[in-house]
Design a protein around this motif. Structure first.
Motif, PDB file in Angstrom:
ATOM      1  N   THR A 185       0.832  -1.210   0.000  1.00  0.00           N
ATOM      2  CA  THR A 185       0.000   0.000   0.000  1.00  0.00           C
ATOM      3  C   THR A 185       0.865   1.257   0.000  1.00  0.00           C
ATOM      4  O   THR A 185       0.539   2.243  -0.673  1.00  0.00           O
ATOM      5  N   VAL A 186       1.964   1.232   0.752  1.00  0.00           N
ATOM      6  CA  VAL A 186       2.878   2.376   0.761  1.00  0.00           C
ATOM      7  C   VAL A 186       3.414   2.637  -0.638  1.00  0.00           C
ATOM      8  O   VAL A 186       3.484   3.792  -1.097  1.00  0.00           O
ATOM      9  N   ARG A 187       3.780   1.569  -1.349  1.00  0.00           N
ATOM     10  CA  ARG A 187       4.300   1.733  -2.713  1.00  0.00           C
ATOM     11  C   ARG A 187       3.241   2.339  -3.636  1.00  0.00           C
ATOM     12  O   ARG A 187       3.544   3.254  -4.424  1.00  0.00           O
ATOM     13  N   GLU A 188       2.011   1.854  -3.533  1.00  0.00           N
ATOM     14  CA  GLU A 188       0.948   2.384  -4.382  1.00  0.00           C
ATOM     15  C   GLU A 188       0.624   3.827  -4.018  1.00  0.00           C
ATOM     16  O   GLU A 188       0.372   4.667  -4.893  1.00  0.00           O
ATOM     17  N   GLU A 189       0.613   4.109  -2.722  1.00  0.00           N
ATOM     18  CA  GLU A 189       0.353   5.468  -2.246  1.00  0.00           C
ATOM     19  C   GLU A 189       1.399   6.432  -2.808  1.00  0.00           C
ATOM     20  O   GLU A 189       1.071   7.514  -3.310  1.00  0.00           O
ATOM     21  N   ASN A 190       2.673   6.020  -2.721  1.00  0.00           N
ATOM     22  CA  ASN A 190       3.763   6.880  -3.196  1.00  0.00           C
ATOM     23  C   ASN A 190       3.670   7.108  -4.701  1.00  0.00           C
ATOM     24  O   ASN A 190       3.945   8.222  -5.181  1.00  0.00           O
ATOM     25  N   ALA A 191       3.281   6.076  -5.436  1.00  0.00           N
ATOM     26  CA  ALA A 191       3.166   6.213  -6.888  1.00  0.00           C
ATOM     27  C   ALA A 191       2.073   7.222  -7.253  1.00  0.00           C
ATOM     28  O   ALA A 191       2.255   8.048  -8.169  1.00  0.00           O
ATOM     29  N   ILE A 192       0.955   7.171  -6.542  1.00  0.00           N
ATOM     30  CA  ILE A 192      -0.140   8.113  -6.818  1.00  0.00           C
ATOM     31  C   ILE A 192       0.258   9.520  -6.384  1.00  0.00           C
ATOM     32  O   ILE A 192      -0.053  10.509  -7.071  1.00  0.00           O
ATOM     33  N   THR A 193       0.968   9.629  -5.270  1.00  0.00           N
ATOM     34  CA  THR A 193       1.456  10.939  -4.820  1.00  0.00           C
ATOM     35  C   THR A 193       2.391  11.546  -5.857  1.00  0.00           C
ATOM     36  O   THR A 193       2.318  12.748  -6.157  1.00  0.00           O
ATOM     37  N   ASP A 194       3.259  10.717  -6.424  1.00  0.00           N
ATOM     38  CA  ASP A 194       4.180  11.207  -7.460  1.00  0.00           C
ATOM     39  C   ASP A 194       3.409  11.672  -8.692  1.00  0.00           C
ATOM     40  O   ASP A 194       3.774  12.675  -9.327  1.00  0.00           O
TER      41      ASP A 194
END
Length: 237
Positions: free
Chosen positions: A146-155
């Protein structure tokens, strides 16, 4: 349920949210009445059905929100139905998905400490304080994903924001294309929010899922209540 209020603009979404939030209160009251722990087949079936009803309620919310975002995505970000405190905690027009993992760990720790004597005696409580090693491992793995997906959307949002200079002298069509990209980013964020709730619930037993959903809703109720109090104070001043 939510489908009944799925049409209309931002104003109707305000009304929808108030109704949806009241329904959430009612569902949580039903969760609190569930047998804890469920001891019969009928009890377990009733608990599982209620958990699914709650999940459907969250799914309804995101379906209606998605339709409203298609009409006016910027209003989803200003969120006039939310309090100032709620908006200050928003990540892409909603709660941050990784918040759920902090909630699981906090509730598990509190319940573990409250049952420490029984646990030392080898007794099983079956609640969130009694998560198995396998459950902890799976929660941790899900948190990392989830952290990885969150970071990708934030980027992706950061890239969208960095392109703000493109709006200077841009045609109406160009602005609309830019806004359409924001709709897509919001949809990804909301999809991740709903997927995270579902996957956490799937990792838990029915009893644990009930406790988790109650805790998540109580956090939502508490933040909204505190926000309303603070907004009321500012209006008075």
């Amino acid at each position: 349920m939510a489908e009944q209020s799925s049409s209309g603009g931002g104003g109707s979404f305000n009304s929808f949210y108030e109704t949806w939030f009241q329904q959430l209160h009612q569902l949580v009251r039903q969760l609190r009445l569930c047998p804890n722990p469920p001891t019969t087949h009928d009890h377990r079936a009733a608990v599982s059905n209620l958990v699914q009803t709650i999940m459907s309620h969250y799914s309804d919310y995101y379906q209606v929100k998605s339709a409203a975002a298609e009409r006016d995505v910027l209003q989803m970000f200003t969120a006039p139905w939310a309090t100032s405190l709620e908006r200050s905690l928003h990540w892409i027009a909603g709660w941050r998905p990784t918040t759920l993992f902090h909630l699981v760990y906090t509730e598990s720790s509190i319940l573990f400490e409250s049952h420490i004597v029984d646990i030392l005696k080898g007794l099983k409580t079956g609640d969130l304080g009694d998560l198995s090693p396998t459950q902890f491992r799976r929660v941790s793995e899900l948190q990392c994903d989830t952290v990885r997906e969150e970071n990708a959307i934030t980027d992706e949002l950061s890239e969208w924001q960095d392109g703000a200079s493109d709006l200077v002298g841009c045609s109406t069509e160009g602005v609309e294309r830019k806004v359409r990209k924001l709709v897509g980013i919001l949809r990804k964020a909301d999809d991740l929010r709903l997927k995270t709730v579902r996957r956490v619930v799937e990792l838990l037993t029915p009893q644990q899922a009930v406790e988790f959903l109650i805790a998540a809703a109580e956090l939502q109720f508490g933040v909204r209540g505190w926000g309303q109090d603070q907004d009321g104070v500012r209006r008075c001043c």
